[in-house]
Design an enzyme around this catalytic site. Structure first.
Site, short mmCIF file in Angstrom:
data_model
loop_
_atom_site.label_atom_id
_atom_site.label_comp_id
_atom_site.label_asym_id
_atom_site.label_seq_id
_atom_site.Cartn_x
_atom_site.Cartn_y
_atom_site.Cartn_z
N HIS A 172 19.25 -36.76 3.47
CA HIS A 172 18.28 -37.02 4.54
C HIS A 172 16.84 -36.88 4.05
O HIS A 172 15.91 -36.77 4.85
CB HIS A 172 18.53 -36.08 5.72
CG HIS A 172 19.87 -36.31 6.36
ND1 HIS A 172 20.18 -37.46 7.03
CD2 HIS A 172 20.99 -35.55 6.39
CE1 HIS A 172 21.44 -37.41 7.47
NE2 HIS A 172 21.95 -36.26 7.08
N LYS A 178 15.35 -15.68 -4.60
CA LYS A 178 15.35 -14.76 -5.75
C LYS A 178 14.62 -15.39 -6.92
O LYS A 178 13.80 -14.76 -7.56
CB LYS A 178 16.78 -14.41 -6.21
CG LYS A 178 17.56 -13.40 -5.40
CD LYS A 178 17.04 -12.00 -5.40
CE LYS A 178 16.00 -11.78 -4.34
NZ LYS A 178 16.39 -11.39 -3.04
N LYS A 208 7.01 -4.62 -1.67
CA LYS A 208 8.39 -4.30 -1.30
C LYS A 208 8.53 -4.18 0.20
O LYS A 208 9.49 -4.65 0.80
CB LYS A 208 8.80 -2.99 -1.99
CG LYS A 208 10.21 -2.53 -1.67
CD LYS A 208 11.23 -3.50 -2.24
CE LYS A 208 12.66 -3.12 -1.91
NZ LYS A 208 13.58 -4.25 -2.16
N ARG A 228 6.35 -0.74 -4.19
CA ARG A 228 5.93 -1.35 -2.91
C ARG A 228 4.96 -2.50 -3.13
O ARG A 228 4.74 -3.30 -2.22
CB ARG A 228 5.27 -0.28 -2.03
CG ARG A 228 6.21 0.82 -1.62
CD ARG A 228 5.44 1.98 -1.03
NE ARG A 228 4.85 1.69 0.26
CZ ARG A 228 5.43 1.95 1.42
NH1 ARG A 228 6.61 2.52 1.45
NH2 ARG A 228 4.84 1.67 2.55
N GLU A 277 10.72 -15.81 -6.28
CA GLU A 277 9.88 -14.62 -6.17
C GLU A 277 9.71 -13.88 -7.50
O GLU A 277 8.69 -13.27 -7.72
CB GLU A 277 10.32 -13.68 -5.04
CG GLU A 277 11.60 -12.95 -5.22
CD GLU A 277 11.93 -12.06 -4.02
OE1 GLU A 277 11.04 -11.52 -3.36
OE2 GLU A 277 13.14 -11.90 -3.75
N TRP A 311 -2.91 -2.74 -1.67
CA TRP A 311 -2.50 -4.14 -1.72
C TRP A 311 -3.50 -4.88 -0.84
O TRP A 311 -3.50 -4.71 0.38
CB TRP A 311 -1.08 -4.27 -1.19
CG TRP A 311 -0.44 -5.60 -1.40
CD1 TRP A 311 0.22 -6.02 -2.52
CD2 TRP A 311 -0.35 -6.68 -0.47
NE1 TRP A 311 0.69 -7.29 -2.33
CE2 TRP A 311 0.36 -7.72 -1.09
CE3 TRP A 311 -0.81 -6.88 0.84
CZ2 TRP A 311 0.63 -8.93 -0.47
CZ3 TRP A 311 -0.55 -8.09 1.47
CH2 TRP A 311 0.18 -9.10 0.82
N GLU A 367 19.20 -17.78 -0.44
CA GLU A 367 18.91 -16.49 -1.06
C GLU A 367 18.74 -16.66 -2.58
O GLU A 367 17.84 -16.07 -3.19
CB GLU A 367 20.03 -15.49 -0.73
CG GLU A 367 19.98 -14.16 -1.46
CD GLU A 367 18.71 -13.34 -1.23
OE1 GLU A 367 17.86 -13.74 -0.41
OE2 GLU A 367 18.57 -12.31 -1.90
N CYS A 377 0.84 -1.19 0.00
CA CYS A 377 0.00 0.00 0.00
C CYS A 377 0.88 1.25 0.00
O CYS A 377 1.92 1.28 0.65
CB CYS A 377 -0.93 0.09 1.19
SG CYS A 377 -2.19 -1.17 1.23
N ASN A 430 -3.40 3.03 5.09
CA ASN A 430 -2.54 1.84 5.08
C ASN A 430 -2.61 1.22 6.47
O ASN A 430 -2.65 1.95 7.46
CB ASN A 430 -1.08 2.21 4.83
CG ASN A 430 -0.82 2.60 3.39
OD1 ASN A 430 -1.71 2.50 2.55
ND2 ASN A 430 0.39 3.07 3.13
N GLY A 431 -2.54 -0.08 6.51
CA GLY A 431 -2.57 -0.74 7.82
C GLY A 431 -3.83 -1.58 7.93
O GLY A 431 -4.54 -1.82 6.95
O1 M6R Z 1 12.52 -4.34 4.20
P1 M6R Z 1 13.01 -5.62 4.80
O2 M6R Z 1 14.43 -5.89 4.51
O3 M6R Z 1 12.68 -5.74 6.26
O4 M6R Z 1 12.16 -6.74 4.06
C1 M6R Z 1 12.27 -8.08 4.41
C2 M6R Z 1 11.66 -8.96 3.34
O5 M6R Z 1 10.31 -8.66 3.18
C3 M6R Z 1 12.36 -8.81 1.99
O6 M6R Z 1 13.71 -9.12 2.08
C4 M6R Z 1 11.73 -9.74 0.94
O7 M6R Z 1 11.95 -11.06 1.28
C5 M6R Z 1 12.26 -9.43 -0.45
N1 M6R Z 1 11.19 -9.52 -1.40
C6 M6R Z 1 13.32 -10.38 -0.87
O8 M6R Z 1 13.77 -10.15 -2.16
#
Ligand code: M6R
Length: 660
Positions: free
Chosen positions: A556, A537, A655, A27, A540, A80, A533, A2, A106-107
Site C-alpha cells: 500500500h 531498537k 531513560k 537516565r 535508537e 538533560w 520493537e 535529569c 528536575n521538571g
Molecule cells: O519507563 P517507560 O517504560 O514508561 O518508558 C517508555 C519509553 O520511554 C521507553 O520504552 C523508550 O521508548 C525506550 N528508550 C525504548 O527502548
C-alpha cells in the site's frame, strides 16, 4: 531524564555525589554539576563550592581535581536540556544572586517567564537561560523577606522520624553573602529555609523534583516534589536523596518516597515531611530488594547486553508464584477489582509509550483472543488529550518500566478521573505510577540501566499474557487451554537461552547490515509489534533509519522504497500467517531487497526467501514475541557496537522521560 543526587551525613559528600551521578547516567544527560557545603567553614562565614561541566561526568570529575571538598553535605545534578542550550551556565546547581541558596531541579517551570520578569524588576540578574534558575532567586526572595507564616500544625508528633539523636542545635547566626539572618534549623513554621521554599513553590506552575541548600544551613537539605520523582534513603546519621533508588543501593535499602506536593526537611538525623500548607505527613519507609550488583555491568561491555542476557532469569522472576497450573490460570494479587467486575468488562485500554507501547500491542492480541474483550492500545501522550472513552466497565493497563513517564502518569490520572479501573504493569518498585494506581503487578525485571529497553519489554509481555489468561479463564478459555499456555510460558526461559546461545552468530550477521542507511522490519499478526520493537531498537542505538511495518501493508505504499540498498528484516515463524508473510517477503525480494529472516527452528522452507536466517524455537503463537524479539535486540546491539555508538546512552535520549 535529569538526575538528582543529594547527601547529608558524616562522610565526605563528594565521592557519594559523583558516584550517584554516575549511577544516574543511564537516565540520559548532557551536563552535570554539584554544590558542596563545608559545615565547619560555613559556620565561619559560608563556603559553598560549585563545579559544573558540559558533557560526560568525567569532565566534571576532571574539574574537581583543582580543589579539596571536605564537606559532608551536597547536591548534584545531571541535566538533560529542555530550556536553554547545553552550556555550563545552564547546568545545575543554580545559585541565587545572594550567593546563599543553591538548587537542583528536575521538571519544567511553566510560568518561568512571568516569574523571571517579576524578579528582574526587583533587580535580579539571571545568569542562565533555564526555567530552573527562577526557583533559586524566588526562594532567595522569600528567604530574605518571609511572608507571615501560619503556626505549624501538629509539630513534634507524626511526620518527624528521629533515627538516633534529635537535630543538633543550630549554629550561631552569621549573615553571609548579604542575605538575611540565618534561620534556625528547626522543623515546621520555624524553618526559615523550608518556609522560603514553600512560599516560592506556591507561586510556581509546572513540575519539580527540587533540592535546596543554603550556605548558612549546613545541617539541612530541603527537598520538594511535584511530578518529578524524589526518593530519600534513610541510614543512621545520614540521608541520601535521589531521583531513583539506584544511587543509594550501596548504602541503604530503607527508603521513603516523596509524593506530589510534599516538602521534606532533611537533616543528618531527622526527616520532617509536610505539604505546602505545612501540615505534617507521616510516611512509611519501604524496603527495596534490588541489590547493587544488579545495577552494575557484571562483566559485560554494556548494560544493554547484560540486560538482554538476563532475560531468561528475570522472565522466571516475572512468572514465579503467578501460575496456578491446576486451575489453568494466573494468580495476580492486588488488583482491586472483583471477578464479577472483570467478567463484566466491556473494554480494555493499554496506555504506554515507546517499547512499553509495543509490549502493549502484543497484549492487545492476547486480550482479544483469550478474553474476547475489545482492546485498544494508545500512546499515553495521545490518550490524555483525546477525551478517551473510559467508564467503570473499562479496564486500563498502564505499562511502564520506570513508572515515571510523565505522559503515562497524566494518562493514568485521566483514566481514573473517568472512572475506569486502572492496573499498573510496572518495573520500578515504589515509582509514581505504581503508587498512584495502587493496583497491578510489578514485572520484576530488576534495574534496567540501558536506555534501550530489553528485559523490561519481555517481562511486560509476560505480565500482559498472564493478565489475559486470567481474564480469559473468567470468560471463554478452558482449563486445558489455560494450562497449555502456562506450560508454554514455563518453557520460555530455556528457549530464550537457545536464542542467546546464538549471539556470536547474530553478531556476524549484524556486521553485514552495518553499512546500510535504511532497513525495514516486517511482521504480521502478533509479530507486527515485534517488527516495530525491532525497528525502534535499531534506530535508537545505531541511529540507522528503520521502519517497522505490517507485512501486508507494504504494497500500500512503502514497497516503493524497497531496493537492493534497503534490506528487509522479517519475522517468518510458523504460525497461521506464515504463507501470507512469506508472500510479502517475496514481494520485497522481487524488488531487489536483501532479507534477514527470523524463522522457526527446522523450517528449511524459510531459507528459500532468506539471504540470512536466524532460527528461534517453536512456541505458541501468542508467546512468539517473547522469543522473536530477542534476535532483533541482539541485531540492533551488535550493529550499534560495530558503528561505535554509545550503546547504553544513545544521543538525545533519556531513560526515564519525565517531561511531556
Ligand atoms: O519507563 P517507560 O517504560 O514508561 O518508558 C517508555 C519509553 O520511554 C521507553 O520504552 C523508550 O521508548 C525506550 N528508550 C525504548 O527502548
Amino acid at each position: 531524564m535529569c538526575g538528582i543526587v543529594g547527601y547529608i551525613g558524616n562522610k565526605q559528600a563528594l565521592p557519594i555525589l559523583v558516584q550517584g551521578l554516575r549511577d544516574l547516567e543511564y537516565r540520559g544527560y548532557d551536563s552535570s554539576g554539584l554544590v558542596i557545603l563545608d559545615p565547619e567553614q560555613s559556620r565561619g562565614g559560608g563556603i559553598m563550592q560549585r563545579v559544573r561541566a558540559v558533557g560526560k561526568i568525567d569532565n566534571l570529575v576532571a574539574k574537581l581535581k583543582d580543589a579539596k571538598y571536605p564537606g559532608t553535605l551536597g547536591i548534584a545534578h545531571t541535566r538533560w536540556a529542555t530550556h536553554g542550550g547545553v552550556t555550563e551556565e545552564n547546568a545545575h546547581p543554580h545559585i541565587a544572586q545572594d550567593g546563599g541558596i543553591a538548587i537542583v531541579h528536575n521538571g519544567i517551570i511553566e510560568n518561568y517567564r512571568e516569574l523571571k520578569e517579576k524578579l528582574k524588576k526587583d533587580g535580579v540578574k539571571f545568569t542562565s537561560d533555564t526555567d530552573s534558575e527562577v526557583l533559586a532567586h524566588l526562594i532567595a526572595h522569600y528567604y530574605s523577606t518571609p511572608p507571615s507564616i501560619p503556626p505549624p500544625q501538629g509539630e513534634g508528633k507524626a511526620g518527624i522520624r528521629s533515627h538516633s539523636s534529635p537535630l543538633p542545635g543550630s549554629p550561631k547566626s552569621v549573615t553571609a553573602f548579604g542575605v538575611g539572618l540565618r534561620g534556625e534549623d528547626k522543623g515546621g513554621g520555624e524553618n526559615q529555609l523550608a518556609n522560603a521554599v514553600k512560599s516560592a513553590l506556591k507561586e510556581v506552575r509546572g513540575t519539580y523534583g527540587l533540592l535546596v541548600v543554603h550556605a548558612d544551613h549546613p545541617d539541612q537539605i530541603i527537598a520538594a516534589r511535584l511530578g518529578s520523582p524524589l526518593v530519600i534513603g534513610v541510614a543512621a546519621g545520614e540521608h541520601y536523596i535521589a531521583s531513583d533508588v539506584t544511587p543509594m543501593l550501596a548504602y541503604t535499602k530503607q527508603v521513603t518516597f516523596l509524593d506530589d506536593g510534599e516538602v521534606a526537611e532533611i537533616s543528618r538525623d531527622n526527616l520532617r515531611i509536610s505539604n505546602l500548607k505545612d501540615e505534617l505527613i507521616t510516611k512509611p519507609t519501604t524496603q527495596i530488594d534490588w541489590d547493587q550488583a544488579k545495577a552494575q555491568k557484571g562483566g559485560y561491555e554494556h548494560f544493554m547486553l547484560k540486560e538482554i542476557m538476563e532475560q531468561p532469569t528475570v522472565f522466571e522472576d516475572a512468572i514465579r508464584g503467578r501460575i496456578n497450573m491446576e486451575e489453568g490460570t494466573a494468580v495476580l494479587g492486588g488488583l482491586n477489582i472483583s471477578e464479577d467486575q472483570m467478567r463484566d468488562l466491556k473494554r480494555i485500554v493499554i496506555i504506554s509509550g515507546g517499547t512499553a507501547y509495543y509490549a502493549g500491542l502484543v497484549g492487545k492480541y492476547a486480550f482479544e483472543r483469550l478474553a474476547q474483550i475489545p482492546c485498544e492500545v494508545d500512546f499515553s501522550s495521545e490518550f490524555r488529550y483525546r477525551d478517551p472513552i473510559c467508564d467503570k466497565k473499562t479496564l486500563v493497563y498502564a505499562v511502564s518500566q520506570s513508572g515515571e513517564t510523565a505522559d503515562t502518569i497524566m494518562a493514568v490520572r485521566e483514566a481514573k478521573r473517568k472512572g475506569a479501573h486502572v492496573r499498573g504493569i510496572i518495573n520500578v518498585v515504589g515509582s509514581t505510577i505504581a503508587r498512584e494506581i495502587g493496583a497491578g503487578s510489578y514485572i520484576h525485571a530488576g534495574p534496567e540501566m540501558a536506555v534501550a529497553s530489553t528485559k523490561a519489554y519481555t517481562n511486560m509481555v509476560a505480565l500482559l499474557l498472564l493478565n489475559a489468561i486470567q481474564l480469559g479463564r473468567l470468560k471463554h478459555v478452558t482449563q486445558a487451554t489455560g494450562k497449555r499456555m502456562l506450560e508454554s510460558l514455563l518453557a520460555v526461559p530455556a528457549k530464550m537461552n537457545e536464542i542467546l546461545a546464538q549471539a556470536e552468530e547474530i553478531k556476524k550477521i549484524a556486521k553485514k547490515y552495518t553499512h546500510y542507511k535504511n532497513l525495514f522490519f516486517l511482521g504480521r499478526g502478533v509479530n507486527y509489534p515485534v517488527a516495530l520493537e525491532g525497528s525502534l531498537k535499531l534506530k535508537e542505538i545505531s541511529y540507522i533509519h528503520s521502519e517497522g511495518y505490517a507485512g501486508g501493508e507494504m504494497k500500500h505504499g512503502p514497497l516503493a522504497l524497497v531496493s537492493d540498498d534497503f534490506p528487509v528484516v522479517a519475522i517468518l515463524t510458523r504460525n497461521q500467517l506464515y504463507e501470507k508473510m512469506k508472500s510479502n517477503i517475496m514481494e520485497a525480494r522481487a524488488r531487489g531487497a536483501k532479507t534477514l529472516i527470523i524463522a522457526t527452528e527446522g523450517d528449511q522452507e524459510a531459507s528459500e526467501v532468506a539471504d540470512d536466517i536466524i532460527f528461534v524455537p517453536k512456541t505458541m503463537e501468542l508467546l512468539e514475541p517473547l522469543l522473536n524479539t530477542i534476535p532483533l535486540q541482539l541485531l540492533a546491539y551488535y550493529i550499534a557496537v560495530e558503528l561505535g555508538r554509545d550503546v547504553d546512552r544513545p544521543r538525545n535520549l533519556a531513560k526515564s522521560v519525565t517531561v511531556e
